[in-house]
Each structure stands twice: as C-alpha cells, then as structure tokens.
Design an enzyme around this catalytic site. Sequence first.
Site, PDB file in Angstrom:
ATOM      1  N   TYR A  82     -23.784   1.692  -3.713  1.00 16.26           N
ATOM      2  CA  TYR A  82     -24.170   1.332  -4.615  1.00 16.26           C
ATOM      3  C   TYR A  82     -25.093   0.655  -5.511  1.00 16.26           C
ATOM      4  O   TYR A  82     -26.577   0.721  -5.838  1.00 16.26           O
ATOM      5  CB  TYR A  82     -24.749   3.807  -5.217  1.00 16.26           C
ATOM      6  CG  TYR A  82     -26.152   4.009  -5.561  1.00 16.26           C
ATOM      7  CD1 TYR A  82     -27.055   4.011  -5.460  1.00 16.26           C
ATOM      8  CD2 TYR A  82     -26.077   3.482  -7.388  1.00 16.26           C
ATOM      9  CE1 TYR A  82     -28.243   4.767  -5.406  1.00 16.26           C
ATOM     10  CE2 TYR A  82     -27.042   4.060  -7.912  1.00 16.26           C
ATOM     11  CZ  TYR A  82     -28.280   4.927  -7.207  1.00 16.26           C
ATOM     12  OH  TYR A  82     -29.777   5.195  -7.477  1.00 16.26           O
ATOM     13  N   LYS A 121       0.989  -1.180  -0.294  1.00 18.01           N
ATOM     14  CA  LYS A 121       0.150   0.194   0.194  1.00 18.01           C
ATOM     15  C   LYS A 121       0.953   1.265  -0.043  1.00 18.01           C
ATOM     16  O   LYS A 121       2.141   1.486   0.425  1.00 18.01           O
ATOM     17  CB  LYS A 121      -0.621  -0.259   1.264  1.00 18.01           C
ATOM     18  CG  LYS A 121      -2.205   0.643   1.781  1.00 18.01           C
ATOM     19  CD  LYS A 121      -2.636   0.056   0.294  1.00 18.01           C
ATOM     20  CE  LYS A 121      -4.508   0.550   1.012  1.00 18.01           C
ATOM     21  NZ  LYS A 121      -6.152  -0.319  -0.358  1.00 18.01           N
ATOM     22  N   GLY A 158     -22.120   5.011  -1.735  1.00 17.03           N
ATOM     23  CA  GLY A 158     -21.180   5.665  -2.097  1.00 17.03           C
ATOM     24  C   GLY A 158     -20.949   4.624  -3.312  1.00 17.03           C
ATOM     25  O   GLY A 158     -21.551   4.036  -4.023  1.00 17.03           O
ATOM     26  N   VAL A 182     -18.822   2.070  -4.182  1.00 19.95           N
ATOM     27  CA  VAL A 182     -19.973  -0.063  -3.414  1.00 19.95           C
ATOM     28  C   VAL A 182     -20.707   0.037  -3.657  1.00 19.95           C
ATOM     29  O   VAL A 182     -21.742  -0.522  -4.078  1.00 19.95           O
ATOM     30  CB  VAL A 182     -18.619   0.191  -2.676  1.00 19.95           C
ATOM     31  CG1 VAL A 182     -18.702  -1.489  -3.036  1.00 19.95           C
ATOM     32  CG2 VAL A 182     -17.045  -0.356  -3.732  1.00 19.95           C
ATOM     33  N   GLY A 207     -24.396   2.868   3.975  1.00 21.41           N
ATOM     34  CA  GLY A 207     -23.279   3.753   3.225  1.00 21.41           C
ATOM     35  C   GLY A 207     -23.662   3.406   1.800  1.00 21.41           C
ATOM     36  O   GLY A 207     -23.531   2.445   0.978  1.00 21.41           O
TER      37      GLY A 207
END
Length: 352
Positions: A188, A80, A184, A186, A182
């Site tokens: 939605y 990362k 966002g 993903v 949530g």
Amino acid sequence: MNVFSDTAFDGHEQVVFASDETTGLKTIIAVHNTNLGPSLGGCRMWPYASEQEAIHDVLRLSRGMTYKSALANLPLGGGKSVIIGDPRSQKTPELFRAMGRAVEQVGGRYIVAEDVGTSPEDMEQIASQTKHVGGINDGSDPARTGDPSPFTAYGVFIGLKEAARFKFGSDDLTGLRVAVQGLGHVGYHLCQMLHDAGAKLIVADLNNNSVTAAVNAFGATAVSVDDILATEADILAPCALGGVINDKTIEKLRVGIIAGAANNQLEHDRHGDMLREAGILYAPDYVINAGGVVEVHYCREGKPVAETNKHIEGIAITVREIFERAKQQNLSTGFVADRLAEERFGLTRRAA
C-alpha cells in the site's frame, strides 16, 4: 530432523535451538554469515506444520539476509529466527521475554528484529532481556514510527524507477501501468509513492477492503488475485507471497519489468533465466526490498531518518550495476546479484 543436509543449509555458521517450558517457547536461531558484522534478521512467528519446515524456513531466510545486507552495503551479516507457534493465539509478553533470553545467549552474533507474526511491541519485550535487538523506536526522531514498511516500500520504489530507466530509457513513471500484487503495509505504501509519481495502478489483494481503499485513494483499477499476473502492464510489482514467478505464470506475463517487495519471487533460480529469455527485466527482490533492514540498522545506531533515506537511495547504484553486468555477460539478473553479494561478503566457492 535434518540441518546439515537441508538444501538451504549453505554453510551456516551456527544454528541454535532454544526452548522454555514455562512459556512454551520453541525457537530456532540461524546465523548464516558474519564476515561483514553481526547477523541481523527478523523473528518470524508461525504455526509451522513440522519442525523440519521451521528449520528449512529459518535457514532459507537467514541466508537471504546475508545477501540482502551485503548488497545494501551494511556492516551486517545474515541471520534469522523463528518461533514455532500461532501469533494469533499463543503470543504472551512472557514468551517474548524468554525469546530475549535465548537471543542473549547467542552472545551478540545475532540481532533480532520484527518480522511476520511479530511486532514492535514484541521487540520491546525482547529488549527487556537483551540489547541485541533492532527496530526499537526511542522517539528521538519524529519522522520515525517504528514501522519499517514505508522504508521497504521506498527501496522498492527506488529500484523500480531504476529498472524503468534501464528498460525504457527514463525513470519518469508518468502514465506507466504498474500492476501491484498485494496491498499489505509495504504494497500500500508503494502504491502511494507510485500514484504520487504519476503511475496508473492496477491492484489485487485477497482483502477487499484494501482493494477498495486503493481504488478510492489512487484511482486504481481492481482485478482479481487470479488475474493480476496475466494483466497487461509496463511493470509488475509482486508484494505478496514468494514463488509467484514459476513455470505456469511466466508464460502468462505481459509486462516489461518485474520489481516488487515480495521475498523469493522466483520459485527456482532457472526462472530468472526464463525471464531474461522472455525479455522481461527482473529487479532481484532482495536487492530492492532492503529498505526495511537499512532502517532497522540506522534506528539501532540512533541515526536520523534522513540518513536512512539517503542510504536507501543508494539501492539505485547497486541495481544499475547488476543490470549492466547481466546485459554485458548475458546472464540473469538474479545470478549476477548473487555473485555481486558474494564478492561483498567474501564468500569463497570451492572449485567443482
């Protein structure tokens, strides 16, 4: 500034600090494990309150990518990167080209992709300086847009259905109540898939426009963000922040299954044991939300979306194995998922 003593260090192979005075770049690249292949993980840009906070975040996230890629059966390790800065005001093409040069200096041990605060356009700038970048859409497959969110949502959908099969005896979602926290990208997309599968949606998000859109498009029932975790439903799908399953929220839960896209949903590992004791089946988040990294890998390899989706559908097999092991051994699903991942990437734990 501590690295080796950070609770998330966990034997990282390499941690690189890089900067560029001209562009203001301050980045940390963490390579956790490369036993299965080069590490792959997104580049997060965030206005961290301190350098130590940035270090802890990149270590925690890179470790998680090792486990995610292993359980997704990808020939990849975990890594990362983070850029310390405000993505709303400090982004420049030059900054991301400097980031590309920093990635290039790691020599292929780390493959960068987009994450919170970065975009496909930013990856294009990075790609001008290094070939070690994923998620670049070459336009060869019209089904590929460069956005990994639908693929992440598809993996969550597959894992959620497998959880329903294990808990309720069928993966038919018709009439099941699914509370989605949530909305966002993903969350939605997941709502669309759940709606198409016949589920009844209960939704919450800080963005009222997203809630209104879900109500209008899917016939969803809206509740406040304060009430969603206490809502009575068959399945809870956390798709926002991490740490939402904790001492305070577990006692409020009125669901049979937790299966969502948010990373690090359990505040502590012991909360997995608490869910098991409460009779709530938990689909470990890093197992079922791996669709995005699968897509980044397949896109980088130049393989069609159809192959991406076929691989993502294999998440069901891994989830089933975790559930069955956890039931047989009377262990939390999170504990079993960690051990299964370690088997796959070859971690040897030192005896106590």
